[in-house]
Design an enzyme around this catalytic site. Sequence first.
Site, PDB file in Angstrom:
ATOM      1  N   GLY A  37       0.841  -1.194   0.000  1.00  0.00           N
ATOM      2  CA  GLY A  37       0.000   0.000   0.000  1.00  0.00           C
ATOM      3  C   GLY A  37       0.872   1.238   0.000  1.00  0.00           C
ATOM      4  O   GLY A  37       2.103   1.157   0.079  1.00  0.00           O
ATOM      5  N   LEU A  38       0.245   2.389  -0.078  1.00  0.00           N
ATOM      6  CA  LEU A  38       0.969   3.648  -0.147  1.00  0.00           C
ATOM      7  C   LEU A  38       1.703   3.960   1.157  1.00  0.00           C
ATOM      8  O   LEU A  38       1.373   3.412   2.216  1.00  0.00           O
ATOM      9  CB  LEU A  38      -0.010   4.789  -0.462  1.00  0.00           C
ATOM     10  N   SER A  39       2.673   4.843   1.056  1.00  0.00           N
ATOM     11  CA  SER A  39       3.343   5.342   2.251  1.00  0.00           C
ATOM     12  C   SER A  39       2.319   6.018   3.154  1.00  0.00           C
ATOM     13  O   SER A  39       1.512   6.823   2.710  1.00  0.00           O
ATOM     14  CB  SER A  39       4.424   6.352   1.850  1.00  0.00           C
ATOM     15  N   GLY A  40       2.321   5.661   4.431  1.00  0.00           N
ATOM     16  CA  GLY A  40       1.370   6.235   5.369  1.00  0.00           C
ATOM     17  C   GLY A  40       0.045   5.509   5.454  1.00  0.00           C
ATOM     18  O   GLY A  40      -0.856   5.918   6.197  1.00  0.00           O
ATOM     19  N   SER A  69       5.909  -1.749  -2.255  1.00  0.00           N
ATOM     20  CA  SER A  69       5.908  -2.719  -3.365  1.00  0.00           C
ATOM     21  C   SER A  69       4.881  -2.331  -4.426  1.00  0.00           C
ATOM     22  O   SER A  69       3.863  -3.010  -4.583  1.00  0.00           O
ATOM     23  CB  SER A  69       5.672  -4.144  -2.856  1.00  0.00           C
TER      24      SER A  69
END
Length: 203
Positions: free
Chosen positions: A41-44, A115
Amino acid sequence: MNEPLSLHGLQADIRPYGLSLSAIERAALKHQRPCCIWLTGLSGAGKSTLANLLELRLSGQGRHTFVLDGDNVRGGLCRDLGMGAEARKENIRRLAEVARLMVEAGLIVIVSAISPFRAERAAARALFAADEFLEVYVSTSFAVCARRDPKGLYQAASQGRIRDFTGLDSPYEAPLNADCEIDTETVGLACATDRLMELLLKK
């Protein structure tokens, strides 16, 4: 005078050594079925937080675990890699290979890494038996992750101080058939951890 062979030239002559203790026997010593649960998933989005909570829950049950966090690994094993597309692919390849070795050692391995590319996640899955790999999509939206911005990366990227930032000027390819999807904006951390535990129990 003969030139010495390089390691690259010897690659074709390398043969895996047959170890006497099998992966099944190592797992039996730990009284568990090893696997890799891969959080993407996205950063944060909440991947590292969920990985940490899941490990604590499993450890409390006497399970043998290890968390491979993308940021932590970049401080050692992958510190020679940049943030371009090819470097990110190599980063995921290394993470997947280490996770595979840990599963062979009998551990429940929790990988937390952006990823961003489907092909690399598919290549990671291909290293494992069908029942040894679980892909979890932490699907928290870009807007929510940018608002959280725990490391200040979104602000830096929006100001042009970081290039090739996932979700902004570098793509994130969401999983098409994840084993589990969790949006940490709408699902509390305790409930999300429960869902991950249920996923592991089903497998």
